[in-house]
Design a protein around this motif. Structure first.
Motif, PDB file in Angstrom:
ATOM      1  N   LYS A  48      44.769  40.003  41.953  1.00 54.74           N
ATOM      2  CA  LYS A  48      45.097  38.580  41.917  1.00 54.74           C
ATOM      3  C   LYS A  48      43.859  37.729  42.192  1.00 54.74           C
ATOM      4  N   CYS A  49      43.034  38.149  43.161  1.00 50.51           N
ATOM      5  CA  CYS A  49      41.782  37.424  43.458  1.00 50.51           C
ATOM      6  C   CYS A  49      40.823  37.497  42.284  1.00 50.51           C
ATOM      7  N   SER A  50      40.686  38.661  41.679  1.00 51.57           N
ATOM      8  CA  SER A  50      39.796  38.827  40.523  1.00 51.57           C
ATOM      9  C   SER A  50      40.220  37.921  39.373  1.00 51.57           C
ATOM     10  N   GLN A  51      41.527  37.867  39.132  1.00 50.89           N
ATOM     11  CA  GLN A  51      42.014  37.018  38.054  1.00 50.89           C
ATOM     12  C   GLN A  51      41.746  35.546  38.342  1.00 50.89           C
ATOM     13  N   PHE A  52      41.868  35.154  39.595  1.00 47.43           N
ATOM     14  CA  PHE A  52      41.555  33.776  39.977  1.00 47.43           C
ATOM     15  C   PHE A  52      40.117  33.438  39.580  1.00 47.43           C
ATOM     16  N   PHE A  53      39.179  34.325  39.942  1.00 42.85           N
ATOM     17  CA  PHE A  53      37.774  34.072  39.617  1.00 42.85           C
ATOM     18  C   PHE A  53      37.522  34.142  38.114  1.00 42.85           C
ATOM     19  N   ASP A  54      38.195  35.043  37.411  1.00 43.67           N
ATOM     20  CA  ASP A  54      38.049  35.137  35.959  1.00 43.67           C
ATOM     21  C   ASP A  54      38.484  33.843  35.274  1.00 43.67           C
ATOM     22  N   ILE A  55      39.615  33.285  35.704  1.00 44.56           N
ATOM     23  CA  ILE A  55      40.127  32.052  35.104  1.00 44.56           C
ATOM     24  C   ILE A  55      39.136  30.912  35.346  1.00 44.56           C
ATOM     25  N   ASN A  56      38.599  30.823  36.551  1.00 41.07           N
ATOM     26  CA  ASN A  56      37.585  29.802  36.829  1.00 41.07           C
ATOM     27  C   ASN A  56      36.342  30.018  35.982  1.00 41.07           C
ATOM     28  N   ASN A  57      35.909  31.258  35.852  1.00 41.43           N
ATOM     29  CA  ASN A  57      34.665  31.567  35.138  1.00 41.43           C
ATOM     30  C   ASN A  57      34.708  31.229  33.653  1.00 41.43           C
TER      31      ASN A  57
END
Length: 174
Positions: A48-57
Motif C-alpha cells: 500500500k505504501c509503495s503504491q502511494f509513492f508510485d501514484i505520486n511519482n
C-alpha cells in the motif's frame, strides 16, 4: 455532498489511528503464533505504501490525496486502490481525474444503502497509456452515471451499470 477541508491534525490523527490498528493486528497474529498471517499483513501494508509513492511519482498527487482520504469523508464507503504504474508524465490528468472521481462519489453517495458494504475499487495503470478502472460494488437506488466532461483529456468507457455494480474505465487521450 458538501464537506469541509481536512486539517493537518485530522489527517495525522487518522493516519496514527490506522497505523496503530495495523500494528496491533500484526502483534496479535504474532502473539497467536500466526507468523505467516503477520508476514502477509506486513507485505499488504508495504505494498500500500509503495503504491502511494508510485501514484505520486507518475504525477497524480491530487488524485492520490483524494483516494487516500475520501473514506474519511465518505464513511460508508471502503476505497481500495491498486496501481501498476510504469510511465511518468500524468500531471495534466491529475486535477481532472480527481475532480471526476469526487463528482462520481458525491453523486452516488447519497443513494448508498448504509446496511451493506460499499466498495469502490480504483486501479491505475500506465503501461502504455494512463488507464483507470473504477468499480463500485454495493447497493444503492437506481442510478446512471453520465458525467463525461473531460474536454478531450480522458475518454470514458462504460462497462456495467446495475443497482449493485457500476464499472467504467477512463483512458488518457494521448
Amino acid at each position: 455532498m458538501e464537506h469541509n477541508e481536512i486539517s493537518v491534525n485530522e489527517i495525522l490523527r487518522h493516519l496514527m489511528h490506522d497505523y496503530l490498528n495495523q500494528m496491533h493486528l500484526i502483534q496479535m497474529n504474532i502473539d497467536m503464533g500466526r507468523t505467516d498471517e503477520a508476514k502477509q499483513l506486513v507485505r499488504k501494508y508495504s505494498q500500500k505504501c509503495s503504491q502511494f509513492f508510485d501514484i505520486n511519482n507518475v504525477g497524480l498527487c491530487e488524485t492520490n490525496e483524494w483516494l487516500q482520504t475520501a473514506s474519511w469523508i465518505y464513511k460508508n464507503l471502503t476505497i481500495e486502490v491498486n496501481a501498476t504504474l510504469l510511465n511518468r508524465g500524468a500531471e495534466k490528468y491529475d486535477s481532472p481525474l480527481k475532480d471526476y472521481l469526487e463528482r462520481f462519489v458525491e453523486a452516488i453517495y447519497p443513494l448508498l444503502r448504509g446496511y451493506q458494504e460499499q466498495v469502490l475499487r480504483v486501479h491505475l495503470n500506465s503501461n502504455d497509456i494512463l488507464e483507470i478502472q473504477v468499480e463500485l460494488n454495493g447497493e444503492w437506488s437506481s442510478y446512471t452515471w453520465i458525467d463525461e466532461s473531460f474536454k478531450g483529456l480522458l475518454r470514458v468507457e462504460k462497462e456495467k451499470n446495475t443497482e449493485s455494480q457500476i464499472k467504467f474505465k477512463l483512458f488518457a487521450s494521448e
